[in-house]
Design a protein around this motif. Structure first.
Motif, PDB file in Angstrom:
ATOM      1  N   ASP A  51      -4.933  14.736   7.772  1.00 56.22           N
ATOM      2  CA  ASP A  51      -3.699  15.028   8.504  1.00 56.22           C
ATOM      3  C   ASP A  51      -2.540  15.175   7.516  1.00 56.22           C
ATOM      4  O   ASP A  51      -1.712  16.084   7.636  1.00 56.22           O
ATOM      5  N   LEU A  52      -2.483  14.263   6.560  1.00 54.41           N
ATOM      6  CA  LEU A  52      -1.516  14.315   5.460  1.00 54.41           C
ATOM      7  C   LEU A  52      -2.222  13.816   4.208  1.00 54.41           C
ATOM      8  O   LEU A  52      -3.066  12.914   4.285  1.00 54.41           O
ATOM      9  N   GLY A  53      -1.898  14.385   3.053  1.00 53.60           N
ATOM     10  CA  GLY A  53      -2.563  13.933   1.843  1.00 53.60           C
ATOM     11  C   GLY A  53      -1.943  14.502   0.588  1.00 53.60           C
ATOM     12  O   GLY A  53      -1.250  15.516   0.622  1.00 53.60           O
ATOM     13  N   ILE A  54      -2.213  13.812  -0.531  1.00 54.16           N
ATOM     14  CA  ILE A  54      -1.762  14.239  -1.852  1.00 54.16           C
ATOM     15  C   ILE A  54      -2.913  14.070  -2.826  1.00 54.16           C
ATOM     16  O   ILE A  54      -3.586  13.024  -2.829  1.00 54.16           O
ATOM     17  N   PRO A  64       0.823  -1.216   0.000  1.00 55.49           N
ATOM     18  CA  PRO A  64       0.000   0.000   0.000  1.00 55.49           C
ATOM     19  C   PRO A  64       0.856   1.264   0.000  1.00 55.49           C
ATOM     20  O   PRO A  64       1.972   1.287   0.544  1.00 55.49           O
ATOM     21  N   VAL A  65       0.312   2.320  -0.611  1.00 52.89           N
ATOM     22  CA  VAL A  65       1.056   3.568  -0.779  1.00 52.89           C
ATOM     23  C   VAL A  65       1.546   4.093   0.570  1.00 52.89           C
ATOM     24  O   VAL A  65       0.786   4.208   1.531  1.00 52.89           O
ATOM     25  N   ALA A  66       2.833   4.423   0.615  1.00 52.45           N
ATOM     26  CA  ALA A  66       3.448   5.010   1.810  1.00 52.45           C
ATOM     27  C   ALA A  66       4.559   5.933   1.325  1.00 52.45           C
ATOM     28  O   ALA A  66       4.886   5.984   0.144  1.00 52.45           O
ATOM     29  N   GLY A  67       5.128   6.685   2.259  1.00 57.76           N
ATOM     30  CA  GLY A  67       6.201   7.601   1.885  1.00 57.76           C
ATOM     31  C   GLY A  67       6.509   8.575   2.995  1.00 57.76           C
ATOM     32  O   GLY A  67       6.279   8.306   4.184  1.00 57.76           O
ATOM     33  N   GLY A  68       7.001   9.726   2.591  1.00 53.80           N
ATOM     34  CA  GLY A  68       7.307  10.784   3.550  1.00 53.80           C
ATOM     35  C   GLY A  68       6.802  12.108   3.016  1.00 53.80           C
ATOM     36  O   GLY A  68       7.078  12.464   1.868  1.00 53.80           O
ATOM     37  N   ILE A  69       6.029  12.831   3.826  1.00 57.25           N
ATOM     38  CA  ILE A  69       5.482  14.134   3.440  1.00 57.25           C
ATOM     39  C   ILE A  69       5.988  15.170   4.428  1.00 57.25           C
ATOM     40  O   ILE A  69       5.759  15.046   5.632  1.00 57.25           O
ATOM     41  N   ARG A  70       6.737  16.138   3.934  1.00 53.07           N
ATOM     42  CA  ARG A  70       7.299  17.198   4.758  1.00 53.07           C
ATOM     43  C   ARG A  70       8.128  16.619   5.914  1.00 53.07           C
ATOM     44  O   ARG A  70       8.094  17.106   7.039  1.00 53.07           O
ATOM     45  N   ASP A 111      -0.810  21.841  10.600  1.00 51.86           N
ATOM     46  CA  ASP A 111       0.300  22.367  11.388  1.00 51.86           C
ATOM     47  C   ASP A 111       0.133  22.017  12.862  1.00 51.86           C
ATOM     48  O   ASP A 111      -0.775  21.259  13.244  1.00 51.86           O
ATOM     49  N   GLU A 112       1.003  22.576  13.713  1.00 49.04           N
ATOM     50  CA  GLU A 112       0.982  22.254  15.146  1.00 49.04           C
ATOM     51  C   GLU A 112      -0.294  22.725  15.825  1.00 49.04           C
ATOM     52  O   GLU A 112      -0.666  22.203  16.877  1.00 49.04           O
ATOM     53  N   GLN A 113      -0.958  23.744  15.266  1.00 49.29           N
ATOM     54  CA  GLN A 113      -2.240  24.218  15.819  1.00 49.29           C
ATOM     55  C   GLN A 113      -3.425  23.516  15.173  1.00 49.29           C
ATOM     56  O   GLN A 113      -4.564  23.957  15.314  1.00 49.29           O
ATOM     57  N   ASP A 114      -3.167  22.429  14.442  1.00 51.68           N
ATOM     58  CA  ASP A 114      -4.200  21.627  13.798  1.00 51.68           C
ATOM     59  C   ASP A 114      -4.936  22.403  12.698  1.00 51.68           C
ATOM     60  O   ASP A 114      -6.087  22.109  12.394  1.00 51.68           O
ATOM     61  N   GLN A 115      -4.282  23.380  12.121  1.00 53.24           N
ATOM     62  CA  GLN A 115      -4.844  24.141  11.020  1.00 53.24           C
ATOM     63  C   GLN A 115      -4.426  23.520   9.688  1.00 53.24           C
ATOM     64  O   GLN A 115      -3.276  23.106   9.511  1.00 53.24           O
ATOM     65  N   ALA A 116      -5.384  23.457   8.726  1.00 57.25           N
ATOM     66  CA  ALA A 116      -5.118  22.851   7.426  1.00 57.25           C
ATOM     67  C   ALA A 116      -4.207  23.750   6.590  1.00 57.25           C
ATOM     68  O   ALA A 116      -4.385  24.966   6.542  1.00 57.25           O
ATOM     69  N   ARG A 117      -3.231  23.145   5.960  1.00 56.73           N
ATOM     70  CA  ARG A 117      -2.307  23.849   5.076  1.00 56.73           C
ATOM     71  C   ARG A 117      -2.191  23.059   3.775  1.00 56.73           C
ATOM     72  O   ARG A 117      -2.424  21.851   3.734  1.00 56.73           O
TER      73      ARG A 117
END
Length: 294
Positions: free
Chosen positions: A190-193, A157-163, A229-235
């Protein structure tokens, strides 16, 4: 034979609570209530000798008289502890109830004192959400590369490293021409492409292969990187080009489509993903009607 006259007053013990009671020898056999435990007792026979240090024990009404071994020696042992009165018992229950109520009332304050103050500028709810995220390691069976000829797509299954953080695809969707691989239960992830391909519906990509090198000129698919981010805000960060992408789609079956992907992005952390996916095909929303020009 010399007959010893019984003493006029003597003491006996309650067989229930051990209370010492004084009685007249002429009342032997009569009934009375223990002044401490309120049990009905039968006054025993007085000792035959006035100098006797033996304290006889009374019998409860309706129960057999205790054996002589139940008697106690006066001053040989301390008086047994008396039973707690009903009033004392009620007072203890009320005090315990009041203490429990106070703990419940100030529970949040007590917890906050134990945990310590919240760092300035931080949202405690956001911190709890951040701590609840699942952490994944960055895989070692593939790596970031801008050379598609050396791209390795592992059969996992798709895996990797994001930031710089480990990524694992927990959900895959294909809506219109947009393939989204995301980690996290809610949207935004939380993480996505997201890879925005040129297709109106997902089924149009059946059996297709897409390759985009870092030097390829437009028009090419846009890639959107998402995180919190650390404040749980979407970027998010858009990549209109400069990346390396290889995608191989299978056939659409029962509103699902499997596939394989290798993607390396030109960001500072060298984000990448690689592996297999099984995407849910969703219908694309209808296009918005064009507004007439004024």
């Amino acid at each position: 034979m010399v007959l010893v006259k019984a003493m006029s007053e003597f003491k006996f013990a309650c067989p229930v609570c051990g209370q010492h009671i004084t009685a007249d020898s002429r009342t032997s056999g009569a009934q009375l209530d223990c002044p401490t435990c309120f049990q009905k007792l039968i006054i025993p026979q007085a000792p035959s000798s006035a100098d006797s240090k033996l304290i006889v024990s009374a019998a409860q009404v309706g129960k057999p008289r205790p054996a002589q071994s139940d008697a106690v020696w006066q001053n040989a042992m301390p008086t047994p502890a008396r039973r707690i009165s009903r009033v004392s018992f009620l007072i203890s229950v009320l005090l315990l109830g009041s203490a429990a109520g106070a703990i419940l009332l100030f529970r949040e304050r007590i917890i906050s004192l134990v945990r310590g103050p919240t760092p300035t500028g931080r949202n405690p709810n956001a911190q709890a959400k951040t701590r609840s995220r699942t952490s994944y390691p960055i895989p070692t069976n593939t790596s970031w590369s801008m050379n598609l000829s050396k791209a390795v797509i592992p059969d996992v299954p798709v895996a990797g490293g994001i930031r710089g953080v480990g990524f694992f695809c927990e959900h895959a969707t294909l809506q219109g021409g947009n393939l989204t691989l995301r980690q996290g239960r809610t949207w935004p992830p939380d993480l996505g492409i997201t890879v925005q391909l040129f297709a109106r519906q997902g089924e149009e990509l059946s059996g297709k292969t897409v390759e985009v090198g870092p030097d390829r000129a437009p028009p090419i698919p846009k890639v959107v990187l998402r995180w919190k981010d650390e404040q749980d805000q979407a970027r998010k960060q858009d990549f209109p080009g400069g990346y390396a992408l290889k995608m191989i789609f299978g056939e659409a079956v029962d509103a699902r489509m499997s596939g394989r992907i290798f993607l390396s992005l030109p960001d500072e952390a060298k984000s990448f993903v690689a592996g297999t996916f099984d995407a849910e095909i969703r219908k694309a929303p209808p296009p918005r009607p064009r507004q007439p020009k004024k």
